[in-house]
Design a protein around this motif. Structure first.
Motif, PDB file in Angstrom:
ATOM      1  N   ILE A  31      10.767  -0.013  -1.565  1.00  9.07           N
ATOM      2  CA  ILE A  31      12.199  -0.340  -1.467  1.00  9.07           C
ATOM      3  C   ILE A  31      12.346  -1.835  -1.164  1.00  9.07           C
ATOM      4  O   ILE A  31      11.965  -2.291  -0.075  1.00  9.07           O
ATOM      5  CB  ILE A  31      12.892   0.492  -0.365  1.00  9.07           C
ATOM      6  N   ASP A  32      12.882  -2.564  -2.143  1.00  8.25           N
ATOM      7  CA  ASP A  32      13.109  -4.006  -1.946  1.00  8.25           C
ATOM      8  C   ASP A  32      14.450  -4.205  -1.234  1.00  8.25           C
ATOM      9  O   ASP A  32      15.381  -3.420  -1.426  1.00  8.25           O
ATOM     10  CB  ASP A  32      13.104  -4.710  -3.309  1.00  8.25           C
ATOM     11  N   GLU A  33      14.553  -5.287  -0.423  1.00  7.03           N
ATOM     12  CA  GLU A  33      15.776  -5.615   0.337  1.00  7.03           C
ATOM     13  C   GLU A  33      16.228  -4.409   1.169  1.00  7.03           C
ATOM     14  O   GLU A  33      17.390  -4.014   1.135  1.00  7.03           O
ATOM     15  CB  GLU A  33      16.923  -6.060  -0.603  1.00  7.03           C
ATOM     16  N   ILE A  34      15.297  -3.836   1.940  1.00  5.30           N
ATOM     17  CA  ILE A  34      15.629  -2.635   2.716  1.00  5.30           C
ATOM     18  C   ILE A  34      16.588  -2.947   3.876  1.00  5.30           C
ATOM     19  O   ILE A  34      17.206  -2.049   4.446  1.00  5.30           O
ATOM     20  CB  ILE A  34      14.334  -1.953   3.237  1.00  5.30           C
ATOM     21  N   HIS A  35      16.766  -4.220   4.189  1.00  5.72           N
ATOM     22  CA  HIS A  35      17.723  -4.587   5.250  1.00  5.72           C
ATOM     23  C   HIS A  35      19.162  -4.258   4.849  1.00  5.72           C
ATOM     24  O   HIS A  35      20.059  -4.291   5.685  1.00  5.72           O
ATOM     25  CB  HIS A  35      17.611  -6.074   5.598  1.00  5.72           C
ATOM     26  N   VAL A  87       3.575  10.616   0.386  1.00 12.88           N
ATOM     27  CA  VAL A  87       4.228   9.530  -0.379  1.00 12.88           C
ATOM     28  C   VAL A  87       4.257   8.301   0.524  1.00 12.88           C
ATOM     29  O   VAL A  87       4.787   8.332   1.635  1.00 12.88           O
ATOM     30  CB  VAL A  87       5.668   9.907  -0.794  1.00 12.88           C
ATOM     31  N   ARG A  88       3.664   7.255   0.035  1.00 14.22           N
ATOM     32  CA  ARG A  88       3.615   6.005   0.805  1.00 14.22           C
ATOM     33  C   ARG A  88       4.948   5.264   0.640  1.00 14.22           C
ATOM     34  O   ARG A  88       5.443   5.145  -0.469  1.00 14.22           O
ATOM     35  CB  ARG A  88       2.461   5.145   0.324  1.00 14.22           C
ATOM     36  N   ILE A  89       5.524   4.818   1.751  1.00 11.31           N
ATOM     37  CA  ILE A  89       6.775   4.039   1.688  1.00 11.31           C
ATOM     38  C   ILE A  89       6.474   2.601   2.101  1.00 11.31           C
ATOM     39  O   ILE A  89       5.897   2.359   3.177  1.00 11.31           O
ATOM     40  CB  ILE A  89       7.848   4.648   2.612  1.00 11.31           C
ATOM     41  N   VAL A  90       6.850   1.685   1.226  1.00 15.35           N
ATOM     42  CA  VAL A  90       6.714   0.240   1.520  1.00 15.35           C
ATOM     43  C   VAL A  90       8.106  -0.369   1.512  1.00 15.35           C
ATOM     44  O   VAL A  90       8.808  -0.295   0.494  1.00 15.35           O
ATOM     45  CB  VAL A  90       5.799  -0.455   0.488  1.00 15.35           C
ATOM     46  N   GLY A  91       8.513  -0.910   2.645  1.00 17.50           N
ATOM     47  CA  GLY A  91       9.831  -1.573   2.734  1.00 17.50           C
ATOM     48  C   GLY A  91       9.683  -3.079   2.748  1.00 17.50           C
ATOM     49  O   GLY A  91       8.877  -3.629   3.512  1.00 17.50           O
ATOM     50  N   LEU A  92      10.419  -3.740   1.893  1.00 17.25           N
ATOM     51  CA  LEU A  92      10.400  -5.211   1.829  1.00 17.25           C
ATOM     52  C   LEU A  92      11.758  -5.726   2.309  1.00 17.25           C
ATOM     53  O   LEU A  92      12.799  -5.240   1.865  1.00 17.25           O
ATOM     54  CB  LEU A  92      10.130  -5.683   0.402  1.00 17.25           C
TER      55      LEU A  92
END
Length: 1624
Positions: free
Chosen positions: A1456-1460, A1488-1493
């Motif tokens: 998820i990009d721009e998770i802010h 499921v791996r979650i990556v927050g950017l």
């Protein structure tokens, strides 16, 4: 003794070498005048003599005598009127003292004397004066009183001899000796006797005169004078004096002129002056002879059969036929100091000597230069230069130029001004035919009406029927344009040229303005419809009265076109909506200056102006001139910077330097300059100037009355009506009654009585119904009065009666000349002294008023000419003569207000540095005049020659003004770089028109803990009140005002200016009654300015965050506006409630809250007035009231969000509240620390009150630990006293967020090479060789583990590469599963797809699929995809049916990009996606791996906990951790309205680009699509003003054309503008 030399001023404009500078004391003339005044006071009985005389009484009696003296002065003021200055009142008191000093009652003789002096008078005043004088006289013996009166009278008689009265040119007395020639720069033997003092000369030769030993061979006895005597003497004079002068007259010409003068009926004294003007000082001997033998010369010449007699008769006959054979020598007034006289005398003597020497030495010297140093040669060359300098006017430039003739300049005096007989136009002859009369009482100059200008061959008047449809609609009722309008028509109606029209008052300039208005309207007609939203027209009138008159005129004329005309002045405010709906605004200079300074509402207001009309441009030389200069400069700069078309039209009376004004207005003199002299008046004007000679003020007043009566009677005998203008309301009655009394006493009242026409009876009935007693008494004798203090009904009735001829003499004030178009054959201005509160003293009536009043003379339908008469003091005669014959060039007053105007431009953002300020000054009239007349502005000739553009001078002015403003903390001026930046203080000063000296006073004295009394004292010390003076005669009244009306202590008392201002301000609030005319004017001025200054102080306190002071000042603003003290009952703000009811309310101490809870009958019973209860109850509910509720939410441990709900709690009534809304000020204050944390202006709209609709305000405030107990939210009405509300924010139960762990530190690691990926294909995707520090630190976690990761790092730190590392991990370990990348915007999805299609699909052979609302691939493509790039909403929709979609279950990583953006509007969607992903993972038992950017976060720990991220997966770096360092400059802009705030950012943006990135690319982000275009166009406008407007264009122009051709047509225009950097 060394003789005087030429001054530097004279020398710098000639080619004479500079020697020792002759320095004259500039104050010499003022010293002489003050000595003369003192000498006058010593002569005659003055009030000072009387006050000094009565000091001889004992101490016990002193107080009683002083009281009696005050009574006499008070009675004198009653008799002469309160509008006169103190000197006049004292003069009247002296008259009363002399009249009553030996009387104990007012007898018949005394009544007669007082009546003769003062006209009709109140008997009580005379009785009071008589009693007081009698009591004073009782302390002295009769001999002492007689000594006092007689001593002064005799002194008066001895001293009041007119200069030159006893000088007789007689052969028997003495002869003037020829002065020996004095060698220059040498001491002569007889130099000790050199003196200009005639008395000294007389004393030295007294003995010779007694012995009769003085003979002169040049003088003949009367018997020896024959017919040839005049010619012989003239020959001698020409040969001896004028032999070398190139423009000398012939003997015949001069003989003819002299004979005509000698044969005239003028007295010797008058003739002596005229002969001196004609012949100069060299002709003194000739003048003496001519006057001695005047009668003999005339007799012999007429009896002698010579050509002289024939010539005289021929000349006379020629004059009768209108010929102009002889030059007309008018009379001039020249004032010389003693040094100047000596200088001129020596100068002429030197000229005569060098003329003789040059004749002798002619041919010996050539102008080839000096081969060797010879003092003699140098001397001769210098003398030659002096002789050349004499021929041309001294004060002109060195070069000769041919006079340019402009096509539309009709100026009969222009040739005279340029002739060498004048010095820089300073000496002006009065027009031809001028008559002068000089008697004991007055001197009179009559300038006859000029003959109309002959109509030219090509000149024709424009018929209205020849105009187009719009012109005919607007000029309906008119047959044709007048002559001036017809000449101007083509330029005004059919071109866009800037124009300057100089024409006499009453010549029809308003219709010329109308022609330009119609031209503008015609430009905005499309398919027969006027596009009203495309243009604005601004008409600037000098006075409010004139603005109202112009609004009415334009409204009526433009009504058929549907054009809306509104007045915008201090009296007539308009809302933003009204301004936008109006097509034409009529305003005053100050008001429009404030509007353009503030950019009120939408900035488009000033940008949409297409026509700017300035009426009465000649006001440039008065106090208001700087405002006009500022407006024109601002408009011209806007034209150049925006490349928009704003037409400027200047209307003016005739003025001498019209070319300078045309240059200032950027008028092309060959097209747009129109100058019409007096010959173009519709009704020619005869002007009479009368100077009353009496030096005693009371006598002067009396003589004015008599002369006024004489002139009125003369007009009535010829059957004309007369308007008499006076300068105070009560003077109208006083003057009318005085004229009526004189007419009755002299038996001439029959001339005043009106003719009994048919409708006279009905007019008389209407007058008798009037409540104005004086009007009823005066009307039967043909008199009327008119002033602004009368009821409108009475004013209209009087104007109507005068226009019908029922009133013969109308006595009025100047408001009639401005506000009502009511002409008369003759107008008389009686007296020219008026009180000006702005200057705090009596001043001369302004030239603008005089011209306006004279403009009322002559009725176009009935009169062939009009007559204007001005009666003034003798010393003012020359002042008005020069003004009304346009002899003084108008100068700029801009220097006085330079600092304030510079501050306004900096606040507006149009000036940001010294260079721009220098450029801005070049648009002012100051610049035009400094180049034309540098000496007047302190620029010497050498400096001007070295810097013709005066750039250095302008730079010095700007730097000096900048330093002043910086010292006052109004701007920040960095002298090193030359940049200006405005401060809150400077912005406040600009918006409220506060002078910088006042701001300096505020800086010094203003602090947070001032009381109301301190604030009043501070306001009273403002620079705006500096000119208000303390007068001795006002002391007593001020003391009474202090005792009766001042509720607060007054610092300084009555003895100081600021004490007086304070007293007057408090008196104004308390509705105090004033007697003195000057105090009434001063009070109006003080109240008007104090309200503005206190408003400014309120804003300063608000900006400085002082809650108690802010609250106090806002209340004081309302106290001054409402004229009501804060402790009074708020219901006093309603005029409908009677005073006794309000008094009872205050007595019972009934507050608003108490009365809200009471019933109407309860209120009525308490007030003992049952019926009033309902009205009181209604008023209570109309006082604005609101209820506030606040909820708080901590964002962090230091920032708190407040949601404030506002509910109106009052009844709306249009008559009370208006039709727009009620303004409030809301602020959050900390009572402990005495600080405001947030403030805003809030407008509660009418519709919101009527619908009881709640309003929501959301704002953030800081909080500190330890937590305070509470904050207050205070709401205070901007207009209503007693209307306020308080809401308390309590922090007792507030739970703050937990303290967050610190940011992840960036470790100092060795950059990781890309071969750490261990895959050649992956390595080939990157062009760099090493990962950056952030990527190096997170590499292992992302590429070698499966734990969830939250990466918070600043933009540009390589987060996309981090996402790719996580994707590569999936490709390596889970080749059959899918990766999902969610980007918040479609545009970002497209960007990722375009990049990964090449890098991942083509190079790695993996399938990448785009899944957005625009692109939806089929199920097979999605099933086969390795990487899905999508938006949150789309993935939310797909993942909802995850059970039926196997590809959703195969997802092993969710990036998820721009998770802010979780905290934004789209946050819920992201929350659902993450929750659903975790839910799917738990059901399918496949992790499921979650990556927050994200960017750097404040509460990263909370987010990580929700995402199930452990400590090893949390990376939250600081915002400052960037691969490329970032320098941040934050610039805040005030302003409530969006558009003007955005517009004010454009200039700083432009400057920032120039400073930080002049040659590299720049990205500008704005908040809306529309703003992108507006900002780009503004930047282009700023570029257009640069030397290289295409400096930002870095592509070939052919390429530009090619690119444009590919665009849609509607975009092509903008593209060309933006790319070219210049509007097309």
């Amino acid at each position: 003794m060394e003789l005087p030399r030429l001054t530097g001023a004279l020398r710098s404009f000639s080619n004479v070498t500079r020697q020792d500078e002759y320095i004259e004391d500039s104050s010499e003339m003022m010293t002489k005048r003050s000595k003369m005044k003192e000498r006058f006071y010593k002569t005659g009985l003055a009030w000072k003599n009387i006050t000094h005389f009565v000091q001889n009484v004992t101490k016990n009696e002193q107080q009683v005598v002083n009281e009696d003296l005050k009574s006499v002065l008070k009675a004198a003021r009653q008799l002469v009127g309160i509008e006169h200055e103190q000197e006049t009142v004292e003069s009247a008191a002296v008259f009363l003292f002399k009249t009553f000093h030996d009387k104990d009652h007012v007898g018949h003789e005394e009544t007669k004397a007082v009546k003769q002096m003062f006209g009709p008078f109140p008997s009580s005043a005379a009785t009071t004066a008589c009693n007081a004088v009698y009591r004073i006289a009782s302390h002295f013996s009769e001999e002492e009183l007689q000594t006092l009166i007689c001593a002064n009278e005799s002194a008066s008689q001895n001293s009041q001899v007119h200069f030159g009265k006893n000088i007789n040119f007689s052969f028997d007395s003495f002869a003037l000796e020829h002065s020996e020639e004095l060698s220059l720069n040498c001491k002569s033997n007889n130099q000790k006797d050199f003196s200009l003092d005639y008395n000294k000369y007389l004393n030295n030769h007294q003995g010779d005169l007694k012995n009769g030993s003085v003979d002169s061979p040049d003088l003949k006895s009367s018997n020896e004078v024959d017919g040839s005597f005049l010619r012989q003497e003239v020959d001698c004079y020409i040969i001896g004096t004028l032999q070398e002068s190139p423009d000398r007259p012939t003997t015949d010409d001069l003989c003819g002129t002299l004979f005509e003068m000698l044969a005239s009926t003028k007295s010797d004294d008058e003739l002596q002056n005229e002969l001196f003007e004609l012949l100069g000082p060299e002709g003194l001997e000739l003048i003496e002879k001519l006057l001695q033998h005047r009668c003999t010369i005339v007799e012999k010449a007429l009896s002698h059969t010579t050509d002289l007699k024939l010539g005289y008769l021929q000349d006379t006959s020629k004059k009768g036929l209108g010929g102009n054979a002889q030059p007309i020598y008018g009379c001039q007034v020249t004032v010389h100091s003693e040094q100047e006289k000596q200088l001129l005398k020596q100068y002429r003597r030197e000229e005569k000597r060098l003329a003789r020497r040059e004749k002798k030495d002619e041919g010996e010297f050539s102008g080839d230069g000096l081969l060797h140093f010879d003092p003699k040669d140098l001397r001769v060359q210098r003398e030659h230069a002096l002789q050349n300098a004499r021929i041309a006017p001294i004060l002109t430039r060195q070069y000769d130029y041919e006079r340019i003739h402009y096509p539309h300049v009709y100026d009969s005096h222009s040739e005279a001004v340029q002739s060498s007989a004048f010095i820089a136009g300073a000496k002006m002859f009065l027009p031809e035919g001028t008559e002068r009369e000089n008697n004991k009482v007055y001197e009179q100059v009559v300038i006859p009406a000029t003959q109309p200008m002959p109509i030219g061959i090509q000149e024709k008047q424009i018929d209205i029927k020849t105009l187009d449809e719009i012109g005919q609609l607007v000029f309906k009722g008119m047959k044709r344009l007048n002559r001036i309008q017809s000449i101007v028509f083509e330029t005004a109606y059919n071109t866009n040229e800037n124009m300057l029209i100089c024409a006499p008052t009453g010549a029809g300039k308003t219709n010329i303005a109308m022609l330009t208005v119609l031209h503008e309207i015609r430009q905005h007609i499309q398919q027969g419809v006027i596009r009203k939203d495309e243009f604005k027209i601004v008409y600037v009138a000098p006075m409010k009265a004139l603005a109202a008159e112009m609004t009415n005129y334009f409204s009526k004329r433009l009504e058929p076109l549907g054009i809306l005309v509104k007045e915008l002045t201090g009296d007539m405010q308009l809302t933003k909506g009204e301004i936008l709906r109006t097509q034409m605004l009529v305003t005053t200079p100050e008001k429009w200056d404030v509007v353009t300074r503030k950019s009120v509402g939408d900035v488009a207001l000033s940008q949409i102006v297409r026509l700017f009309i300035l009426d009465e441009v000649h006001l440039l030389h008065e106090d208001r001139g700087p405002v006009l200069e500022s407006l024109v400069a601002r408009t011209l700069r806007q034209v150049e910077s925006t490349q928009s078309m704003i037409r400027i039209v200047g209307l003016s009376a005739t003025l001498p330097n019209f070319l300078d004004v045309a240059t200032f207005l950027h008028v092309n003199p060959f097209i747009g300059l129109f100058f019409f002299d007096g010959r173009f008046r519709p009704v020619p004007l005869s002007q009479t100037f009368i100077g009353i000679k009496a030096s005693n003020k009371m006598q002067q007043l009396h003589d004015m009355e008599e002369v006024c009566y004489e002139k009125v009677l003369m007009q009535l005998k010829e059957g004309h009506q007369v308007m008499v203008f006076v300068h105070a309301r009560n003077s109208t009655v006083r003057t009318a009654m005085a004229l009526q009394e004189m007419a009755k006493n002299q038996g001439e009242i029959m001339y005043f009585v009106p003719n009994q026409s048919a409708d006279y009876g009905s007019a008389e009935k209407q007058i008798q119904k009037s409540r104005n007693k004086q009007l009823r008494e005066l009307f039967p004798d043909g008199f009327g009065i008119h002033h602004a203090g009368m009821l409108r009904q009475d004013r209209n009735l009087v104007a109507n009666c005068f226009s019908r001829g029922h009133i013969k003499v109308l006595v009025c004030t100047a408001t009639l000349a401005w506000g009502v178009n009511l002409p008369a054959h003759a107008v008389i201005i009686k007296g020219t002294q008026i009180y000006d509160a702005k200057r705090g003293s009596f001043v001369d009536l302004g030239i603008l008023d005089v011209m306006q009043i004279f403009g009322r003379a002559g009725r176009p339908q009935f009169d062939k000419y009009g007559e204007g008469t001005i009666i003034t003091a003798h010393e003012k005669l020359s002042h008005y003569l020069t003004l009304l014959t346009q002899q003084n060039p108008i100068e700029s007053q801009f220097l006085d207000r330079l600092a304030d105007n510079l501050n306004a431009e900096i606040a507006l953002g149009t000036v940001t540095n010294v260079e721009e300020a220098v450029k801005w000054l070049s648009y002012t009239y100051l610049y035009v005049r400094t180049r034309a007349n540098p000496l007047a502005y302190g620029i010497n000739h050498k400096a001007y020659q070295m810097d013709p553009g005066l750039e250095k001078y302008r730079r010095e002015l700007v730097i000096e003004a900048g330093q002043k403003l910086d010292k006052a903390r109004m701007v920040r001026f960095e002298e090193r770089t030359g940049y200006f930046s405005i401060t809150d203080l400077g912005r406040t000063a600009s918006h409220y028109y506060i002078q910088y000296n006042t701001i300096e006073t505020f800086n010094e004295l203003f602090h947070a803990h001032k009381t109301e009394a301190d604030i009043f004292a501070l306001v009273s010390k403002a620079e705006e009140f500096e000119q208000i003076k303390i007068r001795e005669e006002e002391m007593e009244e001020l003391d009474q005002l202090l005792c009766n009306y001042c509720e607060l202590p007054v610092a300084g008392g009555v003895e100081n200016t600021y004490g007086k201002v304070n007293i007057l301000l408090q008196t104004y609030i308390s509705h105090g009654e004033l007697d003195s005319f000057s105090l009434i004017s001063d009070t109006a001025y003080v109240a008007q300015n104090a309200a503005r200054i206190v408003r400014a102080l309120f804003e300063v306190a608000l900006r400085r965050r002082w809650p108690a002071m802010t609250y106090r000042l806002l209340n004081l603003c309302k106290i001054i506006d409402r004229r009501l003290w804060g402790w009074c009952n708020p219901l006093r703000q309603f005029s409908v409630l009677p005073g006794h009811v309000l008094a009872k309310l205050e007595e019972k101490k009934l507050t608003i809250d108490k009365m809200k809870d009471m019933r109407k009958d309860e209120i009525g019973h308490m007030l003992h007035h049952v019926n009033i209860g309902l009205k009181v109850k209604q008023c209570v509910h109309e006082i604005p009231s609101i209820v506030m509720e606040a909820s708080i939410q901590p964002i962090t441990r230091t920032v708190l969000r407040v949601r404030l709900t506002i509910n109106p709690d009052f009844k709306w009534h249009d008559q009370t509240h208006g039709s727009v809304g009620e303004p409030w000020w809301i602020w959050v204050e900390d009572p402990v620390n005495d600080h405001i944390y947030h403030s805003e202006y809030f407008l509660l709209q009418k519709k919101q009150v009527l619908s009881k609709e709640s309003q929501l305000l959301v704002f953030t405030i800081p909080i500190f630990e330890p937590l305070p107990s509470q904050y207050y939210i205070r709401a205070v009405s901007d207009r209503w006293l007693g209307a306020e509300a308080v809401c308390i924010i309590n922090f007792q139960h507030l739970i703050l967020p937990e303290r967050h762990p610190p940011h992840t530190e960036l470790l100092d690691l060795q950059p990781l090479p890309i071969n750490a990926l261990g895959n050649r294909e992956y390595e080939a995707l990157y062009k760099f060789t090493h990962f950056n520090p952030i990527q190096t630190q997170i590499f292992h976690t992302l590429y070698h583990t499966d734990c969830n990761v939250l990466l918070g790092a600043p933009t540009g730190s390589g987060k996309t590469v981090a996402a790719e590392l996580a994707i590569f991990r999936v490709f390596n370990r889970y080749p059959t599963s899918k990766a999902v990348y969610i980007a918040p915007l479609k545009a970002l999805v497209r960007e990722r797809i375009e990049d990964w299609k090449i890098r991942i699909t083509e190079k790695l052979g993996k399938n990448v699929v785009e899944l957005t609302g625009d692109v939806t691939p089929d199920m097979r493509s999605i099933a086969q995809a390795d990487l899905i790039v999508t938006t949150p909403e789309k993935w939310d929709g797909i993942s909802r049916s995850w059970q039926n979609r196997s590809y959703v279950q195969k997802v092993s990583i969710l990036i998820i990009d721009e998770i802010h953006l979780l905290g934004d509007e789209r946050g819920p969607v992201l929350e659902v996606i993450v929750s659903r992903t975790n839910f799917i993972s738990s059901h399918t038992e496949s992790p499921v791996r979650i990556v927050g950017l994200s960017t750097a976060l404040a509460n990263a720990k909370d987010l990580a906990d929700w995402l199930g991220i452990r400590q090893n997966g949390l990376f939250n770096f600081r915002p400052s951790v960037r691969p490329v360092p970032l320098e941040v400059h934050i610039h805040g802009f005030p302003g409530q309205h969006y558009c003007p705030r955005m517009a004010s950012m454009n200039k700083p943006t432009f400057q920032a680009i120039r400073s930080h990135s002049p040659s590299k690319p720049v990205l500008i982000f704005v908040s809306s699509r529309r703003q992108t275009r507006l900002t780009a166009l503004d930047l282009i406008a700023f570029l257009a003003a640069e030397d290289d407007p295409k400096q930002w264009l870095h592509m070939d122009e052919r390429e530009v054309v090619h690119t444009a051709a590919m665009m849609p047509r509607w975009r092509r225009k903008w593209m060309f503008e933006v790319v070219n950097g210049l509007p097309i």
